[in-house]
Scaffold this motif. Structure first.
Motif, PDB file in Angstrom:
ATOM      1  N   LYS B 252     -18.080 -32.608 -38.408  1.00 41.01           N
ATOM      2  CA  LYS B 252     -17.331 -33.155 -39.530  1.00 41.01           C
ATOM      3  C   LYS B 252     -17.409 -32.281 -40.780  1.00 41.01           C
ATOM      4  CE  LYS B 252     -15.605 -37.162 -38.132  1.00 41.01           C
ATOM      5  NZ  LYS B 252     -15.371 -36.705 -36.756  1.00 41.01           N
ATOM      6  N   HIS B 253     -18.358 -31.345 -40.835  1.00 40.34           N
ATOM      7  CA  HIS B 253     -18.484 -30.548 -42.047  1.00 40.34           C
ATOM      8  C   HIS B 253     -17.679 -29.251 -41.921  1.00 40.34           C
ATOM      9  CE1 HIS B 253     -20.246 -28.440 -45.444  1.00 40.34           C
ATOM     10  NE2 HIS B 253     -20.768 -29.585 -45.823  1.00 40.34           N
ATOM     11  N   PRO B 254     -16.929 -28.869 -42.954  1.00 41.53           N
ATOM     12  CA  PRO B 254     -16.120 -27.636 -42.873  1.00 41.53           C
ATOM     13  C   PRO B 254     -16.941 -26.393 -42.531  1.00 41.53           C
ATOM     14  CG  PRO B 254     -15.513 -28.885 -44.819  1.00 41.53           C
ATOM     15  CD  PRO B 254     -16.669 -29.603 -44.203  1.00 41.53           C
ATOM     16  N   TYR B 255     -18.215 -26.355 -42.963  1.00 46.17           N
ATOM     17  CA  TYR B 255     -19.021 -25.187 -42.646  1.00 46.17           C
ATOM     18  C   TYR B 255     -19.327 -25.132 -41.146  1.00 46.17           C
ATOM     19  CZ  TYR B 255     -22.780 -21.825 -42.550  1.00 46.17           C
ATOM     20  OH  TYR B 255     -23.554 -20.735 -42.239  1.00 46.17           O
ATOM     21  N   THR B 256     -19.602 -26.297 -40.565  1.00 46.52           N
ATOM     22  CA  THR B 256     -19.838 -26.339 -39.116  1.00 46.52           C
ATOM     23  C   THR B 256     -18.581 -25.895 -38.367  1.00 46.52           C
ATOM     24  OG1 THR B 256     -21.160 -28.290 -39.609  1.00 46.52           O
ATOM     25  CG2 THR B 256     -20.839 -27.760 -37.300  1.00 46.52           C
ATOM     26  N   TYR B 275     -11.534 -16.864 -36.663  1.00 48.01           N
ATOM     27  CA  TYR B 275     -11.663 -17.455 -37.978  1.00 48.01           C
ATOM     28  C   TYR B 275     -12.804 -16.766 -38.713  1.00 48.01           C
ATOM     29  CZ  TYR B 275     -12.237 -20.596 -41.814  1.00 48.01           C
ATOM     30  OH  TYR B 275     -12.332 -21.098 -43.090  1.00 48.01           O
ATOM     31  N   ALA B 276     -12.504 -16.180 -39.853  1.00 48.68           N
ATOM     32  CA  ALA B 276     -13.546 -15.511 -40.619  1.00 48.68           C
ATOM     33  C   ALA B 276     -13.708 -16.204 -41.961  1.00 48.68           C
ATOM     34  CB  ALA B 276     -13.186 -14.042 -40.825  1.00 48.68           C
ATOM     35  N   LEU B 277     -14.930 -16.640 -42.203  1.00 49.67           N
ATOM     36  CA  LEU B 277     -15.254 -17.291 -43.461  1.00 49.67           C
ATOM     37  C   LEU B 277     -15.153 -16.263 -44.573  1.00 49.67           C
ATOM     38  CD1 LEU B 277     -16.123 -20.152 -43.982  1.00 49.67           C
ATOM     39  CD2 LEU B 277     -18.471 -19.422 -43.737  1.00 49.67           C
ATOM     40  N   LYS B 278     -14.481 -16.617 -45.653  1.00 47.47           N
ATOM     41  CA  LYS B 278     -14.375 -15.666 -46.764  1.00 47.47           C
ATOM     42  C   LYS B 278     -15.583 -15.794 -47.676  1.00 47.47           C
ATOM     43  CE  LYS B 278      -9.512 -15.995 -46.341  1.00 47.47           C
ATOM     44  NZ  LYS B 278      -9.680 -17.059 -45.344  1.00 47.47           N
ATOM     45  N   GLY B 279     -15.851 -14.721 -48.419  1.00 47.35           N
ATOM     46  CA  GLY B 279     -16.908 -14.785 -49.411  1.00 47.35           C
ATOM     47  C   GLY B 279     -18.303 -14.767 -48.811  1.00 47.35           C
ATOM     48  N   THR B 280     -19.273 -15.013 -49.668  1.00 44.95           N
ATOM     49  CA  THR B 280     -20.669 -14.997 -49.250  1.00 44.95           C
ATOM     50  C   THR B 280     -21.348 -16.276 -49.729  1.00 44.95           C
ATOM     51  OG1 THR B 280     -21.055 -13.715 -51.240  1.00 44.95           O
ATOM     52  CG2 THR B 280     -21.022 -12.498 -49.173  1.00 44.95           C
ATOM     53  N   PRO B 281     -22.511 -16.611 -49.143  1.00 47.93           N
ATOM     54  CA  PRO B 281     -23.214 -17.818 -49.593  1.00 47.93           C
ATOM     55  C   PRO B 281     -23.591 -17.711 -51.068  1.00 47.93           C
ATOM     56  CG  PRO B 281     -24.151 -16.992 -47.552  1.00 47.93           C
ATOM     57  CD  PRO B 281     -23.190 -15.969 -48.026  1.00 47.93           C
ATOM     58  N   PRO B 282     -23.809 -18.850 -51.737  1.00 45.48           N
ATOM     59  CA  PRO B 282     -24.105 -18.818 -53.168  1.00 45.48           C
ATOM     60  C   PRO B 282     -25.459 -18.176 -53.450  1.00 45.48           C
ATOM     61  CG  PRO B 282     -24.389 -21.029 -52.297  1.00 45.48           C
ATOM     62  CD  PRO B 282     -23.779 -20.213 -51.201  1.00 45.48           C
ATOM     63  N   ASP B 283     -25.580 -17.651 -54.651  1.00 42.20           N
ATOM     64  CA  ASP B 283     -26.820 -17.046 -55.100  1.00 42.20           C
ATOM     65  C   ASP B 283     -27.833 -18.152 -55.363  1.00 42.20           C
ATOM     66  OD1 ASP B 283     -28.792 -15.601 -56.210  1.00 42.20           O
ATOM     67  OD2 ASP B 283     -27.534 -14.547 -57.660  1.00 42.20           O
ATOM     68  N   LEU B 284     -28.949 -18.124 -54.641  1.00 39.91           N
ATOM     69  CA  LEU B 284     -29.905 -19.223 -54.752  1.00 39.91           C
ATOM     70  C   LEU B 284     -30.762 -19.135 -56.015  1.00 39.91           C
ATOM     71  CD1 LEU B 284     -30.955 -19.556 -51.030  1.00 39.91           C
ATOM     72  CD2 LEU B 284     -29.382 -20.976 -52.306  1.00 39.91           C
ATOM     73  N   SER B 334      -9.209 -30.910 -39.088  1.00 40.63           N
ATOM     74  CA  SER B 334      -9.998 -29.696 -39.228  1.00 40.63           C
ATOM     75  C   SER B 334      -9.283 -28.534 -38.569  1.00 40.63           C
ATOM     76  CB  SER B 334     -11.361 -29.882 -38.579  1.00 40.63           C
ATOM     77  OG  SER B 334     -11.257 -29.743 -37.197  1.00 40.63           O
ATOM     78  N   PHE B 335      -9.476 -27.340 -39.136  1.00 37.78           N
ATOM     79  CA  PHE B 335      -8.861 -26.164 -38.514  1.00 37.78           C
ATOM     80  C   PHE B 335      -9.505 -25.869 -37.175  1.00 37.78           C
ATOM     81  CE2 PHE B 335     -11.996 -24.815 -41.655  1.00 37.78           C
ATOM     82  CZ  PHE B 335     -12.858 -24.064 -40.882  1.00 37.78           C
ATOM     83  N   TYR B 336     -10.722 -26.392 -37.001  1.00 33.41           N
ATOM     84  CA  TYR B 336     -11.377 -26.177 -35.712  1.00 33.41           C
ATOM     85  C   TYR B 336     -10.648 -26.948 -34.605  1.00 33.41           C
ATOM     86  CZ  TYR B 336     -15.016 -26.229 -32.161  1.00 33.41           C
ATOM     87  OH  TYR B 336     -15.707 -26.090 -30.991  1.00 33.41           O
ATOM     88  N   ASP B 337     -10.286 -28.204 -34.902  1.00 31.17           N
ATOM     89  CA  ASP B 337      -9.530 -28.991 -33.921  1.00 31.17           C
ATOM     90  C   ASP B 337      -8.162 -28.366 -33.680  1.00 31.17           C
ATOM     91  OD1 ASP B 337     -11.501 -30.778 -33.533  1.00 31.17           O
ATOM     92  OD2 ASP B 337     -10.777 -32.219 -35.019  1.00 31.17           O
ATOM     93  N   ARG B 338      -7.538 -27.913 -34.768  1.00 33.58           N
ATOM     94  CA  ARG B 338      -6.211 -27.311 -34.667  1.00 33.58           C
ATOM     95  C   ARG B 338      -6.255 -26.106 -33.725  1.00 33.58           C
ATOM     96  NH1 ARG B 338      -4.773 -25.404 -40.127  1.00 33.58           N
ATOM     97  NH2 ARG B 338      -5.931 -27.154 -40.951  1.00 33.58           N
ATOM     98  N   ARG B 339      -7.305 -25.294 -33.872  1.00 32.06           N
ATOM     99  CA  ARG B 339      -7.397 -24.072 -33.063  1.00 32.06           C
ATOM    100  C   ARG B 339      -7.688 -24.392 -31.603  1.00 32.06           C
ATOM    101  NH1 ARG B 339      -8.454 -19.380 -36.023  1.00 32.06           N
ATOM    102  NH2 ARG B 339      -9.524 -18.494 -34.262  1.00 32.06           N
ATOM    103  N   LYS B 340      -8.388 -25.515 -31.391  1.00 33.23           N
ATOM    104  CA  LYS B 340      -8.750 -25.850 -30.016  1.00 33.23           C
ATOM    105  C   LYS B 340      -7.521 -26.202 -29.192  1.00 33.23           C
ATOM    106  CE  LYS B 340     -12.191 -28.872 -30.276  1.00 33.23           C
ATOM    107  NZ  LYS B 340     -13.372 -29.680 -29.986  1.00 33.23           N
ATOM    108  N   LYS B 341      -6.484 -26.713 -29.880  1.00 31.97           N
ATOM    109  CA  LYS B 341      -5.294 -27.186 -29.157  1.00 31.97           C
ATOM    110  C   LYS B 341      -4.500 -26.022 -28.580  1.00 31.97           C
ATOM    111  CE  LYS B 341      -5.009 -31.404 -31.718  1.00 31.97           C
ATOM    112  NZ  LYS B 341      -4.567 -31.928 -32.991  1.00 31.97           N
TER     113      LYS B 341
END
Lengths: 322, 341
Positions: B252-256, B275-284, B334-341
């Motif tokens: 259910k989470h977009p990151y997953t 599918y390539a995630l854009k950007g980088t994780p936040p600066d902690l 989710s784009f994940y479900d969309r891609r699975k189809k």
């Protein structure tokens, strides 16, 4: 299908360990790569994938065998002709952390190969660097930065830009993604596929990540202990592997597609890859193979075309092929 | 799974690294529990706090550079790990909770034989004498299926291959039959065929000894085949958790979704765009009061940039921290479900 851009016949690369021991890293490998296609090369570590790629580019001198590039034998080239070949064949290295000189700016790193091969004016050179950076998805500002300021994914993009700088036809990608995070891997693979489409590049893609190789390659070669055991189109080799080693390799891939059935229980390959120093006679895989018989231990099987464009080196293809 | 006995309960775990640049909050208010005999997997990109969390459980971080905040609570069998003194910790480590480290090449002592390194723990924790310990070490090597154990007991780590070294690591970790085994990327440095052997070995051991395993990895394939429950971490927080089936089929989470779709499926057509995630994780280093994934999320809303979402309970086991689960949020595919189809 187009003609072959790179062809290696009976390629051997031995390393002398000491007076009595020879490490046969690549032993009688035949490879043919068509123009514009991607050949994936897979196998466990130490099977000779990287040596094979490097020998094709003459970064290592082949011990014996013939390497044809665009129909010309390059294994005897010298001077100007060798330079011309290197102009057309480039490499992307495995580790983006150690393959960029920490004392050079990104611009210098990218331009280094260019400066050797083509003469450009200062302005043209600057422009060309900016173009290359744009092609790999970086901005012009990166040209004045140093490698340590970049993330792993960005560094690998620089590595690719460096390879592209001389407008090559053929690029050997030696594990270009194995040092990167999953989401970054996808970015780099997308980039490689896009560049291939735009520029008609030919790739030799070396990796041990089988699902990535399946994704990017048109054809796949499987190596085991210095020799090629199977070669076929990527679809064919993943759906109908014929060689027992390929079958074991495919069975070991942990699949992400979750079927809800719980965990797979498949017969695992036992033991480890034997040492390539003075390897056993006969089929290299015989010691770990459940189909092995006497002939396997005595005679090395030849790579034969079992089905159109599906090559297998095994004495018992009829049995294990199913 | 609900009625199983909880062997480890972690509440409000916060780990901070003190650097010259400031305080890096690597783990932020993490809660989870581990049941006896189950496999719990942590997944996420590098720097998301997987290793920081698992090392904190064994209190392997040294102050003052790394601080486990006082608000944290970790209960092992009901006993607070945060309150343990040095002596009790020594007895805990390697005996009740033990760890397999990521890199088998560097985490073994190069100056000691493999046998000595296995015997070390046995003699310390189980008070065996040298002979008994040696016998037991030999048994351990047999159990992890090292060929020719009598000979390899006296080998030095450099004489073994990567796969064998990892088996030795496992033998050391399991020597005292711990009830929790933390495996930090146990197969990342290994080939697929060896990886399969090691994972088979771990699941057999789990069955035989009823050991709970905390598996830290970024390889989703390994998790699908091996874990019972999964926790997805991002920027030091758990963003989604559930049984393996729930995570792989009903994420259910977009990151997953992003993680799942960035891996090529073997059944799919070649050369499709991944599918390539854009950007980088936040600066902690920076304070993070909103959803940590907001900057890279396709479905980011105004509230995501202002407030951190609460954890929503979907089923007894499946929980997700995302504003999309809010009753007023728009329903998205989710784009994940969309891609699975």
């Amino acid at each position: 299908m187009g003609e072959y851009l790179v062809e290696a016949k009976n390629l051997c690369k031995y390393f002398q360990v000491d007076r009595h021991h020879t490490l046969k890293a690549v032993d009688g490998v035949n490879i043919a790569i068509r123009k514009g296609e991607t050949l994936g090369l897979v196998g466990e570590s130490g099977c000779g994938k990287t040596t094979c790629g490097r020998t094709l580019l003459r970064l290592y001198e082949a011990t014996s065998g013939e390497i044809l590039f665009d129909g010309k034998d390059i294994s005897k080239l010298h001077g100007k002709e060798l330079m011309q070949f290197k102009h057309r064949a480039q490499m992307v290295f495995q580790d983006p952390y150690s393959s960029l000189d920490p004392r050079m700016t990104i611009g210098e790193i990218i331009a280094e190969g260019m400066d050797v091969h083509v003469k450009l004016s200062g302005k043209e050179r600057q422009q060309r660097i900016a173009e290359l950076l744009a092609a790999v998805g970086l901005t012009e500002q990166f040209a004045s930065r140093f490698a340590h300021e970049l993330s792993g994914g960005q560094r690998q993009r620089v590595g690719i830009a460096r390879a592209l700088a001389v407008d090559p036809d053929f690029i050997v990608c030696d594990e270009p993604i194995s040092a990167l995070d999953v989401s970054i891997q996808a970015q780099i693979v997308n980039l490689l596929i896009r560049l291939q489409r735009e520029r008609g590049l030919t790739y030799l893609f070396i990796s041990h990540d089988l699902s990535m190789v399946k994704h990017i390659s048109d054809r796949v070669g499987v190596m085991y202990l210095g020799s090629m055991v199977e070669m076929a189109s990527s679809k064919e080799i993943f759906s109908h592997p014929k060689h027992p080693y390929t079958q074991a390799l495919m069975a070991a891939i942990p699949e992400v597609d979750f079927d809800g059935e719980g965990k797979k229980t498949i017969e695992r390959l036992q033991g480890e890859v034997p040492s390539p120093i003075n390897p056993p006679a006969g089929c290299r895989f015989a010691a770990r193979c459940k189909y092995a018989t006497d002939i396997c231990r005595q005679e090395m099987p030849k790579l034969v075309e079992l089905e159109p464009d599906h090559f297998v080196a095994c004495h018992h293809c009829d049995v294990c092929g199913k | 799974m609900e009625n199983k006995e909880k062997i480890l309960e972690v509440e409000n775990l916060c780990v901070s690294f003190h650097t010259y640049a400031g305080e890096v909050k690597a783990v932020r208010n993490v809660n989870f529990h581990v049941n006896r005999g189950e496999t719990l997997a942590f997944v996420g990109e590098s720097g998301c706090g997987k290793t920081a969390t698992s090392k904190a459980i064994m209190r392997l971080w040294n102050p003052p550079f790394v601080e486990i905040k006082d608000c944290s609570s970790m209960k092992y069998n009901g006993e607070e790990i945060m309150d343990m003194d040095k002596k009790r910790l020594q007895a805990l480590r390697g005996n009740e909770i033990s760890m397999i480290f990521q890199d088998p090449m560097t985490s073994l002592n190069p100056t000691m034989t493999v046998g000595k390194q296995i015997m070390e723990g046995l003699m310390l924790h189980r008070h065996l004498n040298k002979e008994e310990a040696r016998k037991e070490a030999l048994n351990m090597l047999r159990m992890v299926k090292i060929p020719d154990p009598e000979k390899n007991l006296d080998a030095y780590p450099h004489q073994l291959s990567g796969g064998m070294r990892q088996r030795v690591m496992i033998a050391i970790a399991l020597a005292c039959e711990p009830s929790i085994l933390i495996a930090d990327e146990p197969t990342t440095a290994l080939d697929v065929t060896i990886q399969a052997q090691i994972l088979d070995l771990l699941s057999n051991l789990k069955k035989e000894m009823n050991t709970a395993i905390i598996l830290v990895t970024h390889d989703l394939g390994v998790i699908a085949n091996f874990a019972d429950r999964v926790q997805v971490m991002y920027a030091g927080q758990i963003v989604e958790r559930g049984t393996t089936q729930e995570i792989f089929t009903e994420a259910k989470h977009p990151y997953t979704w992003a993680l799942l779709s960035s891996v090529p499926a073997l059944a799919k057509e070649n050369k499709q765009e991944l599918y390539a995630l854009k950007g980088t994780p936040p600066d902690l280093l920076l304070p993070l009061n909103h959803c940590p994934f907001a900057a890279r999320c396709e479905y980011c809303m105004q509230i995501c940039k202002e407030q951190n979402p609460m954890e929503t309970e979907l089923t007894g086991t499946h929980k997700v921290s995302c504003w999309l689960q809010h009753p007023d949020a728009p329903k998205v595919e989710s784009f994940y479900d969309r891609r699975k189809k």
